[in-house]
Design an enzyme around this catalytic site. Structure first.
Site, PDB file in Angstrom:
ATOM      1  N   ASP A   1       2.655   1.043  14.133  1.00 45.00           N
ATOM      2  CA  ASP A   1       1.746   1.581  13.130  1.00 45.00           C
ATOM      3  C   ASP A   1       0.602   0.594  12.943  1.00 45.00           C
ATOM      4  O   ASP A   1       0.827  -0.626  12.834  1.00 45.00           O
ATOM      5  CB  ASP A   1       2.463   1.810  11.804  1.00 45.00           C
ATOM      6  CG  ASP A   1       3.206   3.133  11.770  1.00 45.00           C
ATOM      7  OD1 ASP A   1       3.234   3.825  12.809  1.00 45.00           O
ATOM      8  OD2 ASP A   1       3.773   3.480  10.713  1.00 45.00           O
TER       9      ASP A   1
ATOM     10  N   HIS B   1      -2.619   9.012  12.698  1.00 49.56           N
ATOM     11  CA  HIS B   1      -1.925   8.514  11.505  1.00 49.56           C
ATOM     12  C   HIS B   1      -2.695   8.898  10.246  1.00 49.56           C
ATOM     13  O   HIS B   1      -2.491   8.292   9.200  1.00 49.56           O
ATOM     14  CB  HIS B   1      -1.756   6.998  11.605  1.00 49.56           C
ATOM     15  CG  HIS B   1      -0.667   6.420  10.743  1.00 49.56           C
ATOM     16  ND1 HIS B   1       0.496   7.097  10.434  1.00 49.56           N
ATOM     17  CD2 HIS B   1      -0.567   5.210  10.108  1.00 49.56           C
ATOM     18  CE1 HIS B   1       1.261   6.341   9.658  1.00 49.56           C
ATOM     19  NE2 HIS B   1       0.633   5.190   9.450  1.00 49.56           N
TER      20      HIS B   1
ATOM     21  N   HIS C   1      -4.711   7.795   5.047  1.00 47.17           N
ATOM     22  CA  HIS C   1      -3.334   7.362   4.797  1.00 47.17           C
ATOM     23  C   HIS C   1      -2.800   7.842   3.442  1.00 47.17           C
ATOM     24  O   HIS C   1      -2.166   7.079   2.705  1.00 47.17           O
ATOM     25  CB  HIS C   1      -3.258   5.828   4.864  1.00 47.17           C
ATOM     26  CG  HIS C   1      -1.909   5.305   5.246  1.00 47.17           C
ATOM     27  ND1 HIS C   1      -1.005   4.815   4.313  1.00 47.17           N
ATOM     28  CD2 HIS C   1      -1.295   5.154   6.447  1.00 47.17           C
ATOM     29  CE1 HIS C   1       0.095   4.390   4.925  1.00 47.17           C
ATOM     30  NE2 HIS C   1      -0.056   4.593   6.224  1.00 47.17           N
TER      31      HIS C   1
ATOM     32  N   HIS D   1       5.103  -2.981  13.413  1.00 51.05           N
ATOM     33  CA  HIS D   1       3.737  -3.003  12.891  1.00 51.05           C
ATOM     34  C   HIS D   1       2.924  -4.044  13.658  1.00 51.05           C
ATOM     35  O   HIS D   1       3.370  -5.182  13.850  1.00 51.05           O
ATOM     36  CB  HIS D   1       3.724  -3.300  11.392  1.00 51.05           C
ATOM     37  CG  HIS D   1       4.191  -2.140  10.558  1.00 51.05           C
ATOM     38  ND1 HIS D   1       5.519  -1.801  10.442  1.00 51.05           N
ATOM     39  CD2 HIS D   1       3.492  -1.220   9.831  1.00 51.05           C
ATOM     40  CE1 HIS D   1       5.626  -0.732   9.663  1.00 51.05           C
ATOM     41  NE2 HIS D   1       4.417  -0.355   9.292  1.00 51.05           N
TER      42      HIS D   1
END
Length: 312
Positions: A132, A183, A187, A280
């Site tokens: 991510d 993504h 967010h 991450h």
């Protein structure tokens, strides 16, 4: 005739040779049963076919046309559940997914939408490596270096802000064969926003990739893993596969780094066949340990696969 010669002068010499067998246009017209109008139409068609489409200066790919989407049932008249679900996966061990992840995957299968947290169908010991990416901490280049050295594919789920702020890194991901997953733009919590807002969040990110990188993806990850049946259905209706995970650890807080050895021990202890690994890209621990994690997995019979390998 002068007009025809003027048009042809803009075409490569190779084209003249391949189309006329090396003869001049005048010779060809004198010996072949075609009219000047036929020739004019042929030249026009070839010039149109060989015109250069704009390409991305970042990737060299042809720019893609923008995508559009009409939201089905924008008011959720079907009353799909909007109850917030926070993805949970448990701590896998002994080469097996945790029972929580098993339950989640069973529920996703029951609902019938394109979504998975681990692969239950492949007969191989496959792993899907995903990252991510919401902001840049100087670790992504090292991660990409390791992936290139080990010849391992990965998926990077990026917000629009990250894509805009790190175009060279995004282009490198694409050009080196990795998946750049959607993504969302800002967010948000997808369990709390309207269906139209969900679609807008996804499309804004998608169309930026199309117009600036010549790239499109069919994989989506919910911000913070928060979703509802309503949002799961909306993402599915847009043609995306929602990608969750079954193997991860608390690696996003860069103020609490514990070193590469800790990352290695934690991740390798949680591997299992079919696992979707979430890391991450801001974590220096991950960047330090990634090569050893990959080596360990391969030595233990695992194969890293791109998300496109998964068959819903």
């Amino acid at each position: 005739m002068k007009k025809i010669i003027l048009i042809i002068s803009f075409l490569p010499i190779l084209f003249l040779c391949s189309c006329t067998g090396g003869k001049t246009l005048e010779e060809d017209e004198a010996n072949a049963p075609v009219t000047v109008e036929d020739r004019r139409e042929t030249v026009s068609a070839v010039m149109s076919a060989t015109s250069f489409a704009p390409t991305s200066p970042l990737t060299g790919r042809k720019i893609l046309p923008p995508a559009s989407f009409k939201v089905n049932d924008p008011d959720n008249s079907r009353k799909l559940s909007t109850e917030k679900i926070e993805h949970s996966f448990g701590v896998a061990k002994d080469g097996k997914p945790h029972e929580i992840a098993v339950g989640v995957q069973n529920n996703l299968d029951r609902l019938g939408y394109k979504a998975f947290c681990y692969d239950t169908k492949s007969a191989e010991k496959v792993l899907y490596l995903t990252f991510d990416c919401g902001w840049e901490n100087g670790c992504t280049s090292k991660i990409l270096d390791t992936l290139k050295e080990k010849q391992v594919p990965a998926a990077f789920f990026c917000t629009l802000d990250h894509i805009k702020s790190s175009p060279e890194l995004i282009a490198r991901m694409i050009n080196e064969g990795h998946t750049v997953g959607n993504h969302s733009s800002k967010h948000p919590d997808f369990s709390k926003i309207s269906r139209q807002r969900m679609a807008d969040e996804i499309l804004e990110c998608d169309n930026y990739l199309r117009s600036n990188f010549g790239y499109a993806t069919s994989f989506f990850r919910f911000p913070e893993g928060s979703y509802s049946e309503n949002s799961l259905e909306l993402v599915d209706s847009m043609g995306y596969t929602s990608v969750f995970w079954s193997c991860s650890y608390a690696d996003w807080d860069v103020k609490k780094t514990k070193g590469g050895e800790y990352a290695f021990e934690t991740v390798t202890a949680r591997l299992h066949p079919g696992a979707v690994i979430l890391l991450h890209s801001v974590s220096p621990d991950n960047a330090e340990a990634l090569g050893d994690i990959i080596d360990y997995a391969v030595q233990n019979g695992y194969k890293f696969k791109p998300l496109s390998y998964y068959k819903p």
